[in-house]
Scaffold this motif. Structure first.
Motif, PDB file in Angstrom:
ATOM      1  N   LEU A 187      -5.554   5.909   2.119  1.00 53.29           N
ATOM      2  CA  LEU A 187      -6.886   6.078   1.520  1.00 53.29           C
ATOM      3  C   LEU A 187      -7.456   7.480   1.713  1.00 53.29           C
ATOM      4  O   LEU A 187      -8.432   7.858   1.073  1.00 53.29           O
ATOM      5  CB  LEU A 187      -7.858   5.012   2.064  1.00 53.29           C
ATOM      6  N   GLU A 239      -3.229   1.442   5.267  1.00 48.12           N
ATOM      7  CA  GLU A 239      -4.423   1.951   4.566  1.00 48.12           C
ATOM      8  C   GLU A 239      -4.915   3.278   5.109  1.00 48.12           C
ATOM      9  O   GLU A 239      -5.269   4.186   4.353  1.00 48.12           O
ATOM     10  CB  GLU A 239      -5.550   0.908   4.616  1.00 48.12           C
ATOM     11  N   HIS A 246       1.921  -1.063   3.514  1.00 47.66           N
ATOM     12  CA  HIS A 246       1.065   0.041   3.065  1.00 47.66           C
ATOM     13  C   HIS A 246      -0.009   0.214   4.148  1.00 47.66           C
ATOM     14  O   HIS A 246      -0.892  -0.620   4.276  1.00 47.66           O
ATOM     15  CB  HIS A 246       0.374  -0.293   1.738  1.00 47.66           C
ATOM     16  N   ILE A 275      -4.217  -2.160  -2.836  1.00 46.14           N
ATOM     17  CA  ILE A 275      -4.262  -0.771  -2.350  1.00 46.14           C
ATOM     18  C   ILE A 275      -4.658   0.188  -3.482  1.00 46.14           C
ATOM     19  O   ILE A 275      -5.406   1.147  -3.276  1.00 46.14           O
ATOM     20  CB  ILE A 275      -2.914  -0.341  -1.692  1.00 46.14           C
TER      21      ILE A 275
END
Length: 443
Positions: free
Chosen positions: A61, A57, A55, A78
């Motif tokens: 995000l 970020e 994942h 996450i």
């Protein structure tokens, strides 16, 4: 352009990616594990950006909205990071439902929801344009994109409901509520109950909530909380004015003084719990103006659900039954209740905080041997060790079936009803059920 990030590239994730792309979102799909080839091909073919086994970020995000697979808990780092930033993390059901004007029948419950959803769809499709989705079949998002049926029957798990904000089904069904998945709800039963009831939170009095009026947990919640929807209970024991009840061998359904009577004698599915599933499906069908004759015929010719009390084969007068879908104690309760012969019971898997007490009377009465099929069988051995003469452990389905074959005598049944999740030794309950059927056919 809004950024839609999808966590988990399974059926719901990939379906959501395609719908999101069609609706003008910038889409990114991220999966912590390996993406199955069939899903990878769809993403590549549709030029959707994706990653696997990580994942990133920086790419997650910055999302405007995130759709996460129901299998990913909220506790994952996450997801926590997204929630801390105030990013909306929703389910496929929530995302896709905003792009359809269809009439939605949403079915949840600890047990019986797959059978009820499939049975309801089976009846409705005789007269209506209707899709079947949610926890079952092709992704809801993909169906909204490709078919946009005028009606949907959605089987919905509590995890999917947890990701719903504005989702508002026209008809909601709660089949029953028993302790399950408590590991995801801080081991608090009340959190799990609230999750199930969130199916009705946006409903108004123009909408309907159909529920089991014999279920104490449901009754207690309805008594203590305000529910806006019009209530249509069903019961095997009480007389119901608005809703469905059993009068000898007939289901009586009344909605706004309009009554229909359905005989239960020829219902294809056996067992008390299936009379309830039939009541729920018939009530939905009656609401949607399906003809009485159609409802009756559909209940009589419905084939049932794979891995749910499925008769596999009879070998040397021993009936082998696949109930791999029984992933909690209450489902196994129904399975053992419906057994009418001495039973060799194959049980075990990932225990979700199970309490086996409610099975004791059936085990004493009907079970002659227990085969534990799990990585950790301590709790099963402690619970049932003194009740049966034979209790053995194994970690292979083929071996479990061979042992059962040796123990069972003419007139007995061999029942796979695990009462647990399957992820310790199998990919999922379907894989477990198929391995059982293969092993039986290879005897």
């Amino acid at each position: 352009m809004k950024r839609l990030v999808i966590l988990g590239a399974g059926e719901s994730g990939v379906g959501t990616a395609l719908l999101g792309q069609a609706k003008g979102f910038q889409v990114f799909v991220s999966d912590k594990g390996k993406i199955k080839d069939k899903y990878k091909e769809v993403l590549i073919h549709n030029k959707v950006e994706w990653e696997e086994e990580q994942h990133t970020e920086a790419k997650i995000l910055n999302a405007d909205v995130v759709m996460k697979s129901p299998g990913i808990p909220d506790k994952v780092a996450i997801v926590k990071a997204l929630l801390d930033k105030g990013v909306a993390v929703i389910s496929e059901i929530e995302f896709a439902s905003q792009f359809t004007d269809a009439t939605i029948v949403a079915i949840t419950g600890s047990n019986g929801k797959t059978t009820t959803a499939m049975l309801t769809h089976h009846v409705l499709k005789q007269e209506l344009d209707v899709g079947l989705a949610g926890n079952i079949g092709d992704s809801f998002a993909k169906q909204v994109l490709e078919h946009d049926f005028k009606n949907y029957v959605l089987e919905i798990s509590s995890f999917q409901l947890d990701g719903c904000v504005n989702f508002k089904p026209n008809i909601a069904v709660i089949t029953n509520i028993v302790p399950d998945h408590l590991d995801r709800y801080d081991y608090k039963f009340e959190n799990y109950i609230a999750s199930k009831f969130s199916i009705t939170k946006n409903q108004t009095k123009e909408d309907y909530l159909i529920y089991d009026a014999d279920d104490e947990v449901i009754l207690e919640y309805i008594k203590k909380n305000t529910i806006q929807a019009t209530l249509l209970p069903f019961s095997l024991t009480k007389t119901i004015e608005n809703g469905a009840y059993l009068d000898q061998d007939n289901i009586i359904i009344t909605i706004d003084n309009n009554q229909i009577i359905m005989p239960t004698k020829n219902i294809a599915l056996e067992g008390k719990h299936n009379v309830k599933n039939a009541m729920a499906a018939s009530t939905v069908s009656h609401l949607l103006k399906i003809r009485k004759q159609t409802i009756r015929e559909s209940l009589e010719n419905f084939q049932g659900v794979e891995h749910r009390l499925e008769n596999v084969l009879k070998i040397n007068k021993v009936q082998y039954v696949n109930d791999s879908k029984a992933t909690n104690v209450n489902a196994t309760y129904f399975a053992l209740e419906s057994m009418s012969s001495p039973t060799v019971w194959i049980v075990g898997g990932v225990d979700k905080g199970n309490d086996y007490k409610e099975l004791f009377s059936f085990v004493n009465e009907k079970v002659k041997a227990i085969i534990c099929l799990g990585v950790d069988n301590q709790k099963l051995l402690a619970s049932f060790g003194d009740m049966v003469d034979v209790i053995v452990e194994t970690q292979f389905m083929s071996e479990a079936v061979k042992i059962a074959y040796k123990i069972a005598e003419a007139g007995d049944s061999v029942l796979l009803s695990p009462a647990c999740a399957s992820f310790d030794l199998f990919e999922n309950y379907e894989d477990r059920g198929r391995q059982f059927k293969d092993a039986v056919r290879n005897l």
